[in-house]
Scaffold this motif. Structure first.
Motif, PDB file in Angstrom:
ATOM      1  N   LEU A 165      -6.321 -15.079   8.478  1.00  0.00           N
ATOM      2  CA  LEU A 165      -5.166 -14.256   8.119  1.00  0.00           C
ATOM      3  C   LEU A 165      -5.456 -13.517   6.817  1.00  0.00           C
ATOM      4  CD1 LEU A 165      -2.289 -16.829   8.742  1.00  0.00           C
ATOM      5  CD2 LEU A 165      -3.529 -15.440  10.382  1.00  0.00           C
ATOM      6  N   GLU A 166      -4.992 -12.298   6.741  1.00  0.00           N
ATOM      7  CA  GLU A 166      -5.157 -11.493   5.531  1.00  0.00           C
ATOM      8  C   GLU A 166      -3.926 -10.614   5.388  1.00  0.00           C
ATOM      9  OE1 GLU A 166      -8.043  -7.891   3.939  1.00  0.00           O
ATOM     10  OE2 GLU A 166      -8.819  -9.318   5.419  1.00  0.00           O
ATOM     11  N   SER A 167      -3.381 -10.584   4.194  1.00  0.00           N
ATOM     12  CA  SER A 167      -2.177  -9.779   4.007  1.00  0.00           C
ATOM     13  C   SER A 167      -2.499  -8.300   4.140  1.00  0.00           C
ATOM     14  CB  SER A 167      -1.546 -10.057   2.639  1.00  0.00           C
ATOM     15  OG  SER A 167      -2.388  -9.614   1.599  1.00  0.00           O
ATOM     16  N   GLN A 168      -1.514  -7.556   4.589  1.00  0.00           N
ATOM     17  CA  GLN A 168      -1.669  -6.122   4.764  1.00  0.00           C
ATOM     18  C   GLN A 168      -0.676  -5.407   3.853  1.00  0.00           C
ATOM     19  OE1 GLN A 168      -0.716  -4.495   8.684  1.00  0.00           O
ATOM     20  NE2 GLN A 168      -2.536  -3.244   8.594  1.00  0.00           N
ATOM     21  N   SER A 169      -1.165  -4.377   3.181  1.00  0.00           N
ATOM     22  CA  SER A 169      -0.298  -3.621   2.280  1.00  0.00           C
ATOM     23  C   SER A 169       0.659  -2.756   3.084  1.00  0.00           C
ATOM     24  CB  SER A 169      -1.139  -2.729   1.361  1.00  0.00           C
ATOM     25  OG  SER A 169      -2.033  -3.514   0.608  1.00  0.00           O
ATOM     26  N   ARG A 170       1.966  -2.985   2.890  1.00  0.00           N
ATOM     27  CA  ARG A 170       2.971  -2.171   3.574  1.00  0.00           C
ATOM     28  C   ARG A 170       3.671  -1.306   2.534  1.00  0.00           C
ATOM     29  NH1 ARG A 170       3.538  -3.015   8.666  1.00  0.00           N
ATOM     30  NH2 ARG A 170       5.620  -2.100   8.827  1.00  0.00           N
ATOM     31  N   LEU A 171       3.917  -0.054   2.891  1.00  0.00           N
ATOM     32  CA  LEU A 171       4.468   0.939   1.982  1.00  0.00           C
ATOM     33  C   LEU A 171       5.943   1.186   2.300  1.00  0.00           C
ATOM     34  CD1 LEU A 171       1.494   3.448   2.268  1.00  0.00           C
ATOM     35  CD2 LEU A 171       1.827   1.730   0.498  1.00  0.00           C
ATOM     36  N   PHE A 172       6.773   1.231   1.250  1.00  0.00           N
ATOM     37  CA  PHE A 172       8.209   1.494   1.393  1.00  0.00           C
ATOM     38  C   PHE A 172       8.606   2.553   0.379  1.00  0.00           C
ATOM     39  CE2 PHE A 172       7.448  -2.868   2.570  1.00  0.00           C
ATOM     40  CZ  PHE A 172       8.250  -3.092   3.682  1.00  0.00           C
ATOM     41  N   LEU A 173       9.698   3.260   0.666  1.00  0.00           N
ATOM     42  CA  LEU A 173      10.296   4.128  -0.352  1.00  0.00           C
ATOM     43  C   LEU A 173      11.044   3.265  -1.355  1.00  0.00           C
ATOM     44  CD1 LEU A 173      11.716   7.130   1.714  1.00  0.00           C
ATOM     45  CD2 LEU A 173       9.618   7.064   0.357  1.00  0.00           C
ATOM     46  N   ASN A 174      10.920   3.609  -2.613  1.00  0.00           N
ATOM     47  CA  ASN A 174      11.627   2.892  -3.677  1.00  0.00           C
ATOM     48  C   ASN A 174      13.095   3.318  -3.659  1.00  0.00           C
ATOM     49  OD1 ASN A 174      12.553   1.660  -5.968  1.00  0.00           O
ATOM     50  ND2 ASN A 174      11.045   2.588  -7.352  1.00  0.00           N
ATOM     51  N   GLU A 175      13.973   2.393  -3.268  1.00  0.00           N
ATOM     52  CA  GLU A 175      15.393   2.721  -3.114  1.00  0.00           C
ATOM     53  C   GLU A 175      16.043   3.073  -4.454  1.00  0.00           C
ATOM     54  OE1 GLU A 175      17.224  -0.523  -1.127  1.00  0.00           O
ATOM     55  OE2 GLU A 175      16.188  -0.172   0.783  1.00  0.00           O
ATOM     56  N   GLU A 176      15.466   2.585  -5.551  1.00  0.00           N
ATOM     57  CA  GLU A 176      16.056   2.830  -6.866  1.00  0.00           C
ATOM     58  C   GLU A 176      15.583   4.156  -7.466  1.00  0.00           C
ATOM     59  OE1 GLU A 176      15.221  -0.534  -9.275  1.00  0.00           O
ATOM     60  OE2 GLU A 176      16.265  -1.952  -7.944  1.00  0.00           O
ATOM     61  N   ALA A 177      14.554   4.753  -6.865  1.00  0.00           N
ATOM     62  CA  ALA A 177      14.040   6.014  -7.409  1.00  0.00           C
ATOM     63  C   ALA A 177      14.971   7.160  -7.033  1.00  0.00           C
ATOM     64  CB  ALA A 177      12.649   6.283  -6.864  1.00  0.00           C
ATOM     65  N   PRO A 178      15.150   8.133  -7.917  1.00  0.00           N
ATOM     66  CA  PRO A 178      15.992   9.300  -7.570  1.00  0.00           C
ATOM     67  C   PRO A 178      15.315  10.135  -6.487  1.00  0.00           C
ATOM     68  CG  PRO A 178      14.836   9.654  -9.653  1.00  0.00           C
ATOM     69  CD  PRO A 178      14.587   8.219  -9.267  1.00  0.00           C
ATOM     70  N   ILE A 179      16.124  10.936  -5.800  1.00  0.00           N
ATOM     71  CA  ILE A 179      15.564  11.821  -4.769  1.00  0.00           C
ATOM     72  C   ILE A 179      14.594  12.776  -5.449  1.00  0.00           C
ATOM     73  CG2 ILE A 179      16.082  13.627  -3.083  1.00  0.00           C
ATOM     74  CD1 ILE A 179      18.824  12.280  -2.727  1.00  0.00           C
ATOM     75  N   PRO A 180      13.345  12.806  -4.976  1.00  0.00           N
ATOM     76  CA  PRO A 180      12.331  13.577  -5.703  1.00  0.00           C
ATOM     77  C   PRO A 180      12.539  15.076  -5.580  1.00  0.00           C
ATOM     78  CG  PRO A 180      11.427  12.767  -3.638  1.00  0.00           C
ATOM     79  CD  PRO A 180      12.794  12.158  -3.783  1.00  0.00           C
ATOM     80  N   ALA A 181      12.039  15.775  -6.619  1.00  0.00           N
ATOM     81  CA  ALA A 181      11.988  17.236  -6.580  1.00  0.00           C
ATOM     82  C   ALA A 181      11.006  17.636  -5.488  1.00  0.00           C
ATOM     83  CB  ALA A 181      11.548  17.765  -7.948  1.00  0.00           C
ATOM     84  N   PRO A 182      10.976  18.910  -5.113  1.00  0.00           N
ATOM     85  CA  PRO A 182      10.026  19.321  -4.072  1.00  0.00           C
ATOM     86  C   PRO A 182       8.617  18.798  -4.349  1.00  0.00           C
ATOM     87  CG  PRO A 182      11.455  21.134  -4.655  1.00  0.00           C
ATOM     88  CD  PRO A 182      11.784  20.025  -5.608  1.00  0.00           C
ATOM     89  N   LEU A 183       8.038  18.187  -3.318  1.00  0.00           N
ATOM     90  CA  LEU A 183       6.715  17.574  -3.428  1.00  0.00           C
ATOM     91  C   LEU A 183       5.660  18.458  -2.787  1.00  0.00           C
ATOM     92  CD1 LEU A 183       7.772  13.961  -2.329  1.00  0.00           C
ATOM     93  CD2 LEU A 183       7.014  14.599  -4.628  1.00  0.00           C
ATOM     94  N   PRO A 184       4.390  18.261  -3.139  1.00  0.00           N
ATOM     95  CA  PRO A 184       3.320  18.951  -2.401  1.00  0.00           C
ATOM     96  C   PRO A 184       3.402  18.613  -0.918  1.00  0.00           C
ATOM     97  CG  PRO A 184       2.455  17.915  -4.387  1.00  0.00           C
ATOM     98  CD  PRO A 184       3.871  17.449  -4.248  1.00  0.00           C
ATOM     99  N   GLU A 185       2.841  19.466  -0.091  1.00  0.00           N
ATOM    100  CA  GLU A 185       3.005  19.373   1.377  1.00  0.00           C
ATOM    101  C   GLU A 185       2.656  17.993   1.920  1.00  0.00           C
ATOM    102  OE1 GLU A 185       1.208  21.415   5.467  1.00  0.00           O
ATOM    103  OE2 GLU A 185       0.626  22.186   3.483  1.00  0.00           O
ATOM    104  N   LYS A 186       1.476  17.437   1.560  1.00  0.00           N
ATOM    105  CA  LYS A 186       1.033  16.152   2.104  1.00  0.00           C
ATOM    106  C   LYS A 186       1.946  15.013   1.646  1.00  0.00           C
ATOM    107  CE  LYS A 186      -2.774  17.745   4.081  1.00  0.00           C
ATOM    108  NZ  LYS A 186      -2.958  17.787   5.534  1.00  0.00           N
ATOM    109  N   GLU A 187       2.345  15.058   0.354  1.00  0.00           N
ATOM    110  CA  GLU A 187       3.230  14.021  -0.165  1.00  0.00           C
ATOM    111  C   GLU A 187       4.609  14.104   0.486  1.00  0.00           C
ATOM    112  OE1 GLU A 187       3.204  13.906  -4.441  1.00  0.00           O
ATOM    113  OE2 GLU A 187       1.014  14.089  -4.533  1.00  0.00           O
TER     114      GLU A 187
END
Length: 825
Positions: free
Chosen positions: A109-131
């Motif tokens: 068994l090996e842990s896997q990195s899972r990605l989430f949006l940070n609920e406490e972060a403000p809605i971001p300004a316009p991001l670059p296309e890929k982001e």
């Protein structure tokens, strides 16, 4: 109050062992051989194996605590740790690398990195296309992994954009550990206890007169479970009942609701039971019987016996008689084969004698199946009736948890397929099997028609016992061998494509007699490379210093070393002319040309490209056995112990690429390969024929093959080996130094060789460029070390490890890779 306890654990990483504290709640449940979950580094979690338990707290760091205990009973037995330790020390790797190779992936068994949006972060300004794309994907999916995002974006470049989002606090990472292994479950049906009397059943059927489908379903259930017999079956897979009666789902549900039948779910084996008939042992011929009794007698004096029997002498039947004796005594048996493809034929023969006692273990099985085989070998110690007592497997089967191993059979022991090349541990399964047998107080039988020179030498010097079988079973003649000069045939313009007149006519004659043919060419693909007629340009791999192999079927040029592939160019990459031509030939080209030359023949091909799927070996071999194929074209896969009754002709299309390979084992390997593929001819219906095409008809190895003179080949090679300080007289270690910077690897190789020479002197050879000087983007240098056999290997390796550590301490060489290959093949 419990005292503090600590566990030394092995992680599936190329590192040493690590110490963790055992929390009080786990102190009663831990023991060596169990898996535990531990945190390694800041966030990563792994399953680790407990090696030792003690009360000595580390003094130089504060140990982390074990997070969870995964097993009720150990998955590794004590002697396996001893085996792993020997393998790590002898083959110069870590126990973590052995752990990674030994256990099926489903148990690691090996842990896997899972990605989430940070609920406490403000809605971001316009991001670059890929982001912005990643942000929206996580907004929709709630969670994802780097691998999933790479696959969705299709660019493979998601990582840098993920890092940017993490640094801005928009995305957070969480580690989640999960098991790949999931037990297979199935629904079963049984008769409720209160309905088990015949009187109760009669009343039940009276009540079901108007429910005809329920009546029919219950009647079929009683029939399938043999209810009225002396030994009825207590439960039945629901699927089996529904297959027998179409549209019975509703009726079955009704019977369950009425409490007549009960339904329950339980775990079942993915590898189903053997349903064929069991046969008695076949009687041995007088020669086989003598070899059988001689082997048993020699086992009283030697832990290892070499069975040297010519091809088709009936070695397998001797193995089966020996297996039967050891199984009857309550032992487990390991039967090793060099190639997965060989297991198909041998499995059938073993299962007809030993039935469900036989298990199979190799890499073509999926992770879940391999875990179940592991558990069924392990359960033998507990007397489980579903456990495996006989395992048939490729080299990785030496790692299985045998608790009462009595015999190991290493069939085709000369094969270099038993050697693991990458990744570490770079072990030889034959040698590892001998050590495993020693640890288990078991015996080892090495079987082959063409012994490895080291094995034959050990037999002649008394280290091993030796039994010889010099005649084929039922006195079938060895095949007649013909050597044909291709230079002369080309000069006389007699060649038909890549076939001399002798081979062409031999194929035609065999087909006319409705006999089968094997054509051997030890190179897959359509052609080794493309070349421009005008300027000589050859397409090369971008990552390796090799030409790309032309594969016509896929319309691509492929690198067989790193997997790089590109479409076939329409024009020369240098002079831009359209005069590209194929040079040389592989199995794919032979298959195509045979179909043109013999249009009525049924032709198939057996090489790495055609056998990638789980059942591919099995299907090709079955079709050839059933004479659905007339001509089988293949690489060395077809040389290894396969038994086909109707093969009358074997054609070796180009012996020269084996004979002229720059390696001290080239003559030995060429003899073995040619003799083995020749042995596929004439195994039942009379003498077969072997036609060897070569531009070097006077080569001494071909003369030994022509006369079936193994002893002559051995004598010539053993004298050369003694003169030039090669095995079996000296031990060898080859060092492969790799770096992406060519100048750095050259400097490092010179320094490492000089460091070794301060201790070993002229025993060090190199550094030199290997045959392929750049592979997978890394430049390579090779250094050889030859040492006398009298010097303890542990002493030599201790010095080598010190020299490697000293070199890698230099900041310039921190990313240098040094791979040690002990006893290279």
């Amino acid at each position: 109050m419990n005292k503090n306890l600590y566990a030394d654990v092995i992680l599936p990483l190329p590192l040493g062992n690590f110490t963790y504290e055992i929390p009080e709640e786990f102190q009663e449940s831990v023991c060596p051989g169990k898996r535990v979950v531990v945190q390694f580094g800041k966030k990563k979690f792994y399953s680790a194996l407990i090696r030792n338990i003690h009360d000595q707290k580390p003094t130089d760091f504060e140990p982390k605590c074990i997070e969870a205990v995964l097993d009720d009973t150990p998955v590794i037995l004590p002697h396996q740790f001893t085996f792993w330790e020997w393998m790590a020390n002898y083959y110069m790797c870590t126990e973590g690398e052995v752990f990674k190779a030994a256990l099926p992936s489903g148990l690691k068994l090996e842990s896997q990195s899972r990605l989430f949006l940070n609920e406490e972060a403000p809605i971001p300004a316009p991001l670059p296309e890929k982001e912005e794309l990643i942000y929206n994907l996580l907004l929709d999916q709630k969670a994802s992994t780097v691998e999933e995002l790479n696959a969705i974006m299709g660019t493979g470049g998601a990582l840098k954009h993920i890092k940017s989002l993490i640094s801005q606090g928009i995305v957070v990472i969480e580690e989640k550990i999960s098991s790949d292994y999931k037990p297979k479950s199935q629904f079963f049906i049984s008769l409720a206890d209160e309905y088990c009397s015949e009187e109760k059943l009669r009343n039940t059927f009276n009540h079901l007169k108007k429910a005809k489908k329920q009546e029919e379903t219950l009647m079929e259930f009683l029939h399938l479970t043999q209810f009225f017999s002396a030994n009825p079956i207590k439960e039945l897979p629901r699927h089996d009942l529904l297959v027998k009666i179409k549209g019975a789902q509703g009726a079955l549900t009704g019977l369950i609701k009425k409490g007549i039948l009960t339904q329950f779910e339980k775990n079942v084996n993915r590898i189903g039971p053997y349903n064929g008939n069991l046969n008695e042992l076949k009687p041995l011929s007088s020669a086989q019987q003598k070899a059988f009794y001689d082997t048993k007698a020699l086992f009283d004096k030697h832990p290892v016996v070499l069975l040297h029997g010519v091809t088709s002498s009936g070695k397998t039947e001797i193995y089966i008689h020996l297996i039967k004796e050891y199984i009857n005594k309550g032992y487990q048996v390991l039967y090793l084969l060099p190639e997965i493809g060989l297991t198909t034929q041998i499995t059938t023969r073993l299962q007809t004698v030993f039935g469900d006692l036989t298990g199979i273990y190799h890499s073509k099985f999926n992770d879940n199946e391999r875990v179940e085989t592991w558990n069924r070998v392990l359960s033998f110690a507990h007397g489980d009736k579903n456990s495996y007592q006989l395992i048939l497997g490729a080299r990785s089967a030496v790692f299985l948890p045998f608790s009462n191993l009595g015999l190991i059979i290493v069939d085709e022991e000369h094969e270099n397929s038993y050697k693991q090349f990458d990744p570490a541990p770079r072990y030889h399964a034959r040698d590892a099997a001998i050590l495993l047998a020693h640890l288990s107080n078991a015996k080892t039988l090495l079987g082959t028609a063409t012994p490895a020179i080291e094995s034959y030498y050990n037999a002649l010097t008394g280290k091993y016992g030796m039994v010889e079988l010099k005649t084929r079973y039922r006195e079938i003649e060895l095949p007649a061998t013909v050597i044909v000069d291709t230079r002369d045939a080309y000069k006389r313009k007699q060649m038909k494509s890549h076939f001399t007149p002798a081979l062409f006519e031999g194929i035609q004659t065999a087909l006319n007699k409705n006999e089968q043919i094997i054509l051997f060419q030890n190179r897959r693909g359509f052609a080794p490379f493309l070349q421009c007629k005008n300027c000589g340009w050859i397409p090369k791999c971008r990552h390796c210093d090799v030409s790309l192999t032309y594969h016509k079927h896929s319309g691509s040029l492929n690198c067989h070393y790193c997997g790089y592939s590109e479409r076939i160019p329409q024009k020369c990459g240098h002079c831009h002319s359209d005069t590209l031509q194929t040079i040389g030939f592989g199995t794919e080209k032979i298959e195509e040309e045979i179909k043109i030359l013999f249009p009525d023949a049924r032709v198939s091909r057996m090489d790495l490209d055609t056998t990638r799927t789980k059942r591919a070996f099995e299907n090709i071999i079955a079709d050839f056995e059933q004479h659905k194929i007339d001509i089988l074209v293949g690489t060395q896969m077809i040389t290894k112990g396969l038994d086909f009754e109707n093969v009358s002709l074997v054609g070796i299309l180009n012996a020269d690429n084996m004979l002229n390979f720059p390696d001290f084992r080239a003559a030995e390997r060429s003899f073995q390969l040619i003799a083995q593929v020749s042995g596929r001819a004439g195994r039942k219906h009379g003498q077969g024929k072997v036609i060897i095409q070569t531009a070097s008809p006077d080569h001494p190895v071909l003369n030994f093959v022509l006369n079936n003179d193994y002893q002559g080949m051995f004598k010539a090679q053993i004298e050369e080996r003694k003169l030039f300080r090669y095995p079996p007289f000296f031990r060898m270690i080859v060092f492969n130094l790799r770096h992406r910077d060519q100048k750095k690897v050259e400097r490092a190789a010179k320094q490492f060789a000089a460091d070794l020479r301060t201790v070993f002197g002229q025993r060090v050879l190199g550094p030199e460029d290997p045959v392929i000087s750049r592979m997978q983007g890394y430049y390579q240098k090779m250094i050889w070390l030859k040492t006398e056999r009298q010097v303890p290997p542990s002493q030599i390796k201790r010095v080598i490890n010190e020299k490697i550590a000293q070199l890698k301490e230099l900041s310039e060489y921190s990313s240098l890779i040094i791979m040690a290959d002990v006893d290279p093949m």
